[in-house]
Write an enzyme that holds these catalytic residues in place. Structure first.
Site, PDB file in Angstrom:
ATOM      1  N   ASP A   1       0.930  -1.195   0.155  1.00  0.00           N
ATOM      2  CA  ASP A   1      -0.159  -0.001   0.051  1.00  0.00           C
ATOM      3  C   ASP A   1       0.950   1.302   0.017  1.00  0.00           C
ATOM      4  OD1 ASP A   1      -1.810   2.345   1.185  1.00  0.00           O
ATOM      5  OD2 ASP A   1      -3.161   0.608   1.201  1.00  0.00           O
TER       6      ASP A   1
ATOM      7  N   HIS B   1     -10.169  -4.462  -3.918  1.00  0.00           N
ATOM      8  CA  HIS B   1      -8.869  -4.603  -3.452  1.00  0.00           C
ATOM      9  C   HIS B   1      -8.849  -5.017  -1.962  1.00  0.00           C
ATOM     10  CE1 HIS B   1      -9.587  -0.228  -3.207  1.00  0.00           C
ATOM     11  NE2 HIS B   1      -8.953  -0.142  -2.021  1.00  0.00           N
TER      12      HIS B   1
ATOM     13  N   HIS C   1      -7.456  -5.283   1.859  1.00  0.00           N
ATOM     14  CA  HIS C   1      -6.306  -4.851   2.590  1.00  0.00           C
ATOM     15  C   HIS C   1      -5.784  -6.171   3.528  1.00  0.00           C
ATOM     16  CE1 HIS C   1      -6.786  -0.443   2.020  1.00  0.00           C
ATOM     17  NE2 HIS C   1      -7.993  -0.839   1.673  1.00  0.00           N
TER      18      HIS C   1
END
Length: 147
Positions: free
Chosen positions: A35, A106, A108
């Protein structure tokens, strides 16, 4: 699968080292990368190569995809010394529209601790802006909507 009208404009459809992404895994179905604004000690994103807009677009046909995403996340965290099945060490989840930043699914993947209280708050369980991956997967297995 929900396709974007303009996948060329989607930054996650353009993931590559040349575009500044720090990729840690690639295969025919998934890409994992760091990230750009990490909220935890380790913070990765896992995306499908196919453009699926958000967690709200998922249905029970996506169960195998979510299982692969979670398996990859567990492996990547485990490789870095985390216990991925321990809530005090790892978290997996999705931001829920309209609180997501990019309209490309997406997940995490976070190796804890969080960097600060604000970051922890952003990924809080049970809040309307964040859905735990295991909760989404369980709902899909039951034939329910993701959220």
């Amino acid at each position: 699968m929900v396709l974007c009208c303009f996948p060329r404009s989607c930054p996650f459809c353009q993931v590559s080292v040349d575009n500044g992404f720090r990729i840690v895994h690639e295969d025919d179905h998934l890409i994992a990368f760091h990230d750009r604004s990490p909220g935890a000690k380790v913070h990765l994103l896992i995306i499908p190569r196919a453009h699926i807009t958000t967690v709200k677009a998922l249905d029970n046909s996506h169960v195998p995809l979510l299982e692969k995403m979670m398996d990859l996340g567990r492996k990547l965290l485990s490789d870095q010394g985390f216990k991925p099945d321990d809530d005090t060490q790892a978290r997996f989840g999705f931001h829920v529209p309209p609180f997501n930043s990019i309209n490309h699914l997406h997940m995490h993947v976070q190796g804890l601790p969080y960097k600060n209280t604000l970051r922890k708050w952003k990924y809080t369980r049970g809040c309307p802006w964040y859905a735990e991956a295991s909760h989404v997967l369980e709902r899909l297995r039951q034939g329910l909507e993701a959220l």
